[in-house]
Design a protein around this motif. Sequence first.
Motif, short mmCIF file in Angstrom:
data_model
loop_
_atom_site.label_atom_id
_atom_site.label_comp_id
_atom_site.label_asym_id
_atom_site.label_seq_id
_atom_site.Cartn_x
_atom_site.Cartn_y
_atom_site.Cartn_z
N SER A 69 -46.17 26.79 -78.36
CA SER A 69 -45.33 27.84 -78.21
C SER A 69 -45.60 28.64 -77.00
O SER A 69 -46.64 28.59 -76.36
N GLY A 70 -44.80 29.62 -76.93
CA GLY A 70 -45.01 30.80 -76.10
C GLY A 70 -46.24 31.86 -76.29
O GLY A 70 -46.85 32.13 -75.48
N THR A 71 -46.28 31.88 -77.60
CA THR A 71 -47.29 32.76 -78.20
C THR A 71 -48.87 32.11 -77.75
O THR A 71 -49.75 32.79 -77.47
N TYR A 72 -48.93 30.89 -77.94
CA TYR A 72 -50.15 30.06 -77.50
C TYR A 72 -50.29 30.09 -76.19
O TYR A 72 -51.43 30.41 -75.85
N ALA A 73 -49.33 30.04 -75.27
CA ALA A 73 -49.50 30.01 -73.88
C ALA A 73 -50.09 31.58 -73.60
O ALA A 73 -50.72 31.78 -72.54
N ASN A 74 -49.28 32.60 -74.06
CA ASN A 74 -49.79 33.95 -73.84
C ASN A 74 -51.17 34.07 -74.12
O ASN A 74 -52.32 34.72 -73.24
N ASN A 75 -51.57 33.73 -75.21
CA ASN A 75 -53.15 33.80 -75.84
C ASN A 75 -54.00 32.96 -74.68
O ASN A 75 -54.98 33.50 -74.41
N ALA A 76 -53.76 31.81 -74.37
CA ALA A 76 -54.44 31.24 -73.58
C ALA A 76 -54.58 31.67 -72.31
O ALA A 76 -55.52 31.87 -71.68
N ALA A 77 -53.50 32.33 -71.59
CA ALA A 77 -53.71 33.24 -70.51
C ALA A 77 -54.50 34.25 -70.40
O ALA A 77 -55.51 34.54 -69.72
N ILE A 78 -54.55 35.05 -71.51
CA ILE A 78 -55.15 36.35 -71.60
C ILE A 78 -56.71 36.10 -71.81
O ILE A 78 -57.54 36.62 -71.23
N PHE A 79 -57.08 35.28 -72.93
CA PHE A 79 -58.43 35.03 -73.32
C PHE A 79 -59.02 34.14 -72.16
O PHE A 79 -60.11 34.53 -71.90
N GLY A 80 -58.17 33.42 -71.61
CA GLY A 80 -58.91 32.43 -70.74
C GLY A 80 -59.19 33.17 -69.29
O GLY A 80 -60.42 32.87 -68.74
N VAL A 81 -58.42 34.16 -68.95
CA VAL A 81 -58.50 34.82 -67.65
C VAL A 81 -59.88 35.81 -67.99
O VAL A 81 -60.78 35.88 -67.05
N TRP A 82 -59.92 36.27 -68.97
CA TRP A 82 -60.88 37.36 -69.45
C TRP A 82 -62.32 36.65 -69.35
O TRP A 82 -63.25 36.85 -68.79
N ASN A 83 -62.16 35.56 -70.21
CA ASN A 83 -63.42 34.65 -70.28
C ASN A 83 -64.01 34.26 -68.78
O ASN A 83 -65.32 34.21 -68.46
N ARG A 84 -63.11 34.24 -67.91
CA ARG A 84 -63.48 33.46 -66.50
C ARG A 84 -63.79 34.83 -65.70
O ARG A 84 -64.96 34.67 -64.95
N LEU A 85 -63.33 35.76 -65.63
CA LEU A 85 -63.58 36.99 -64.89
C LEU A 85 -64.29 38.12 -65.23
O LEU A 85 -64.21 39.14 -64.53
N LYS A 86 -64.48 38.04 -66.73
CA LYS A 86 -65.31 39.26 -67.24
C LYS A 86 -66.39 39.98 -66.70
O LYS A 86 -66.89 41.00 -66.48
N LYS A 87 -66.95 38.92 -65.64
CA LYS A 87 -68.28 39.41 -64.93
C LYS A 87 -67.81 40.49 -63.72
O LYS A 87 -68.62 40.85 -62.98
N GLU A 88 -66.52 40.03 -63.47
CA GLU A 88 -65.98 40.69 -62.10
C GLU A 88 -65.22 42.05 -62.37
O GLU A 88 -65.03 42.83 -61.50
N GLY A 89 -65.20 42.29 -63.58
CA GLY A 89 -64.31 43.52 -63.85
C GLY A 89 -64.07 43.69 -65.39
O GLY A 89 -64.11 42.48 -66.07
N ASN A 90 -63.73 44.78 -65.80
CA ASN A 90 -63.59 45.20 -67.18
C ASN A 90 -62.25 45.66 -67.66
O ASN A 90 -62.03 46.35 -68.60
N THR A 91 -61.29 45.93 -66.62
CA THR A 91 -59.85 46.58 -66.82
C THR A 91 -58.96 45.56 -66.81
O THR A 91 -58.89 44.68 -65.88
N ILE A 92 -57.94 45.47 -68.10
CA ILE A 92 -56.88 44.67 -67.74
C ILE A 92 -55.47 45.94 -68.05
O ILE A 92 -55.49 46.64 -68.63
N VAL A 93 -54.55 45.51 -67.08
CA VAL A 93 -53.20 46.40 -66.88
C VAL A 93 -52.25 45.66 -67.71
O VAL A 93 -51.96 44.53 -67.39
N THR A 94 -51.40 46.49 -68.32
CA THR A 94 -50.27 45.76 -69.15
C THR A 94 -49.18 46.80 -69.48
O THR A 94 -49.32 48.00 -68.95
N THR A 95 -48.38 46.65 -69.84
CA THR A 95 -47.10 47.69 -70.42
C THR A 95 -47.19 47.85 -71.93
O THR A 95 -47.34 46.94 -72.74
#
Length: 374
Positions: A69-95
């Motif tokens: 579903s779209g929900t699975y896709a959104n969760n995979a994107a958000i948690f996936g990027v954070w897990n990959r880049l969490k050592k490079e920064g700690n801020t996420i921008v959204t609306t």
Amino acid sequence: MAIYFDNSATTKPCDEAVAAVKKAVSESYGNPSSLHFLGIRAHDDLEKARRDISEALGCRFDCLYFAPSGTYANNAAIFGVWNRLKKEGNTIVTTALEHPSVLEPLKKLKESFGVNIVYLYPDKNGNIDKDELYSVINQDTILVSMMAVNNETGLILPVSEIRGAVKRAKAPAVIHSDCVQAFGKIRSSPDFLKADLMSISSHKIHGPKGAGALYVNDKKKLKPQIFGGGQENGMFPGTESTPAILGFSAAAKALPDIEQELSYIASLKKRLISQLKDCDKIVINSPENSIAYIINLSVLTMKSQPLVGYLSDKGICVSAGSACKKGKRSSTLVAMGLKPSVIDSAIRISFSRFNKECEVDALANELLNLAKRI
């Protein structure tokens, strides 16, 4: 016969999608990972579907991963990027206008891991300020997630502006866009939006439920969050739902010309507004910069839930807001700064290519009758 104006919640599967699902269930029922001829057939059908949907989206086929579903896709994107880049920064921008499948994962990251979540709020006209977007992105930003079209008001958000802001800030940020309400309705290819990740869904384009997809321009930008048999190149492991995916593909292939269809939908929206605009008890909440497919309005003489029920009794289906809100007050309308009386009486009307002018007239007539109530 139902008059259906709740197409942002889900759409009626088109004939092509229904036929594709039936054929998949009866002829392509093998496991796509199996090595016998039925498995090979299912695998080949799956890969053809990937190519067809990729063509409709405007991306390379090997960058598209099927999700439930779209929900699975959104969760995979958000948690996936954070897990990959969490050592490079700690801020996420959204609306503050995002779908719950974006807001809730971000809330989890903030509460459990201390991630700094920066929310962009709409101005009095419901729009996101581009200057503010530039001001909040910095070198600590690892992800910017912004939907292409808001699911409640139809607001078109400035996703294509994010790339410039990320480059100016020299941020390591990956750009994700929830395109569930945009795909098949307005121009929304990865190149046009300048997005790294995009989420789409079958049942919002007259396909079956149970299939979505995540576009990923570079798999190195995120870590898979679900583990199992390695399907979808490890991004979404588990046996693929071939019938739903083939229905998704058929729906994508059946999409009409975007500009031509947009013109027709815009005429329906204009027809509705023209009949309601002189009524002082009806307030249009959707901003001017909103997609033709969605209009959010309030009938001040009745609260949302009773209004939806009244129209349902008349054979007309609308929504009290996002179907994913489960009766809660709309965070989108709250973020827009609307009065509680307006928010509590708001409904969402969402069109599709199967709606007719006579149906619009029937809806307008019922809304005007309700507006006369004291």
